[in-house]
Design an enzyme around this catalytic site. Structure first.
Site, PDB file in Angstrom:
ATOM      1  CG  HIS A  84      40.812  -2.934 -71.756  1.00 49.79           C
ATOM      2  ND1 HIS A  84      41.621  -3.161 -72.603  1.00 49.79           N
ATOM      3  CD2 HIS A  84      40.290  -1.689 -71.713  1.00 49.79           C
ATOM      4  CE1 HIS A  84      41.203  -1.958 -73.442  1.00 49.79           C
ATOM      5  NE2 HIS A  84      40.461  -0.999 -72.761  1.00 49.79           N
ATOM      6  CG  HIS A 137      43.285   2.353 -71.138  1.00 52.53           C
ATOM      7  ND1 HIS A 137      42.394   3.619 -71.440  1.00 52.53           N
ATOM      8  CD2 HIS A 137      42.472   1.362 -71.966  1.00 52.53           C
ATOM      9  CE1 HIS A 137      41.318   3.331 -72.237  1.00 52.53           C
ATOM     10  NE2 HIS A 137      41.397   1.980 -72.458  1.00 52.53           N
ATOM     11  CD  GLU A 182      43.319   1.803 -75.520  1.00 53.50           C
ATOM     12  OE1 GLU A 182      43.346   0.771 -75.086  1.00 53.50           O
ATOM     13  OE2 GLU A 182      42.645   2.546 -75.722  1.00 53.50           O
TER      14      GLU A 182
HETATM   15  C1  GLA Z   1      39.247   0.934 -74.888  1.00 54.05           C
HETATM   16  C2  GLA Z   1      38.122   0.276 -75.626  1.00 54.05           C
HETATM   17  C3  GLA Z   1      36.863   1.148 -75.475  1.00 54.05           C
HETATM   18  C4  GLA Z   1      36.710   1.313 -74.120  1.00 54.05           C
HETATM   19  C5  GLA Z   1      37.793   2.150 -73.490  1.00 54.05           C
HETATM   20  C6  GLA Z   1      37.318   2.071 -71.937  1.00 54.05           C
HETATM   21  O1  GLA Z   1      39.756   1.890 -75.804  1.00 54.05           O
HETATM   22  O2  GLA Z   1      38.199   0.165 -77.062  1.00 54.05           O
HETATM   23  O3  GLA Z   1      35.850   0.442 -76.141  1.00 54.05           O
HETATM   24  O4  GLA Z   1      36.627   0.217 -73.446  1.00 54.05           O
HETATM   25  O5  GLA Z   1      39.025   1.250 -73.592  1.00 54.05           O
HETATM   26  O6  GLA Z   1      36.299   2.646 -71.661  1.00 54.05           O
END
Ligand code: GLA
Length: 391
Positions: A146, A220, A356
């Site tokens: 991210h 997100h 997402e």
């Molecule tokens: C995304 C990732 C997860 C986790 C979430 C936040 O969805 O794929 O593994 O990091 O974000 O916790």
């Protein structure tokens, strides 16, 4: 920054056709105000809080003609709350998050934020582009997740209001400098959130760069269509995807596409999220539940239905439409009751789910995946719509 309060009612009275006038008001940070009363669409801008360095952060409250609202801050481009009606017309906040800026500054698993420059993981925090190997910040064991230590979810964006005939919104802009978190090139990113009169939250993403760089922007949001009153395991999910990208123990795709048929990953027909989440299936162990990228069934370009979620007790329905090729379905597996969110509510295991829309994880290291490389002169342009209804 000016704290001047505008009388919007007076302004609107003078400026007939407010749509064009106000959308051209390049007032990043300079508009605070109160409600425009007596008209269907509404934008309210207040102060959300201050950054540790004193910089002021705003909170936009968008209201549509049906009375649905979206509260969005320019810190992290975060959707702080989203009020949508249930089958009886009762409004509830259907996203997780915090009441104030401090909550987001302390600890957040990306609640409601825009993640970038690259949403999801890049294996080993490295990739090679045009013969040069780049090393990114590694913030998820040995991987990059991210956008790194300080991704787009943790920066203050420039902002301005957007008025349209059938929607209100906020346009957020961030310049990610060459070398930030290890990425090449100055990347100018613009994210526009629109709350439409059809109870849609539309997100338009735009980016340009002065050096070739990977880009993968996504939202997100953690949704809970009950209004956050219980976990999300009873929500019924349909994913318009015949395959997914299986991952290794570090949640990095192996590069293959695997058929969902006959596995707990099959959501081609709606199924409760909780029905098979604890199944004895290797891929579910890696993610502690669903935390994978599905490869969307698409016909050509343009918006295509990616997912549909129905919450049986409230009748709320959410559809996700996107121009993207993939979607990460994350079932909130890392929520464990240690976070107290809005209105003092404790976010227990799987209290929210994320959908997402994205390009596939680790694409810069997977030549067979659709490319995420943006080059100078090109435009990164994607759109995702979260559409709400009730039955
Ligand atoms: C995304 C990732 C997860 C986790 C979430 C936040 O969805 O794929 O593994 O990091 O974000 O916790």
């Amino acid at each position: 920054m000016s704290t001047r309060t505008w009388s919007w009612a007076a302004l609107v009275a003078v400026l007939v056709g407010a749509t064009m006038v106000l959308s051209s008001c390049k007032s990043s940070g300079q508009v605070s105000g109160k409600k425009v009363t007596g008209q269907a669409l509404d934008i309210d801008v207040t102060t959300f809080g201050k950054m540790p360095d004193g910089q002021e952060v705003k909170l936009y409250t968008l209201t549509n003609a049906k009375g649905a609202t979206a509260k969005i801050t320019n810190y992290g481009a975060i959707v702080v709350s989203l009020q949508m009606p249930d089958a009886k017309g009762k409004m509830d906040d259907i996203v997780l998050g915090y009441d104030d800026l401090d909550g987001y500054l302390k600890v957040t698993p990306y609640f409601g934020a825009i993640v970038g420059r690259y949403g999801n993981r890049i294996g080993g925090g490295k990739f090679t582009l045009d013969g040069v190997t780049y090393t990114l910040a590694t913030n998820d064991k040995t991987n990059h997740l991210h956008g790194g230590n300080k991704g787009f979810d943790k920066v203050v964006w420039d902002h301005r209001m957007v008025w349209k005939a059938d929607a209100v919104g906020v346009e957020l802009t961030y310049l990610s400098k060459d070398g930030e978190e290890g990425y090449p090139g100055n990347l100018k990113a613009t994210v526009t959130y629109l709350l439409t009169n059809k109870n849609e939250l539309q997100i338009d993403y735009l980016a340009t760069t002065d050096k070739a760089t990977p880009v993968n922007l996504t939202h997100h949001g953690y949704f809970n269509l009950t209004g956050g009153t219980r976990d999300i395991l009873g929500h019924e999910l349909m994913l318009n995807a015949d395959t997914f990208t299986p991952v290794d123990a570090g949640l990095i795709p192996t590069g293959e596409l695997q058929a969902v048929a006959g596995t707990p990953m099959d959501f081609t027909k709606a199924s409760p999220i909780g029905a098979r989440i604890e199944a004895d299936f290797e891929q579910l162990k890696a993610g502690g539940g669903y935390d994978h990228n599905w490869v969307l069934n698409r016909k050509g370009k343009g918006l295509s239905l990616a997912a549909k979620v129905t919450e049986p007790t409230t009748g709320r329905v959410m559809e996700v439409w996107t121009t993207e090729p993939g979607i990460q379905f994350y079932a909130g597996n890392f929520l464990d009751g240690t976070i107290t969110g809005k209105a003092g509510r404790v976010y227990q295991h799987r209290w929210g789910f994320c959908l997402e829309t994205q390009h596939f994880p680790d694409s810069p290291n997977k030549p067979s995946f659709p490319s995420t490389i943006l080059r100078p002169g090109e435009k990164y342009e994607t759109t995702t719509i979260y559409r709400f209804s009730a039955k």
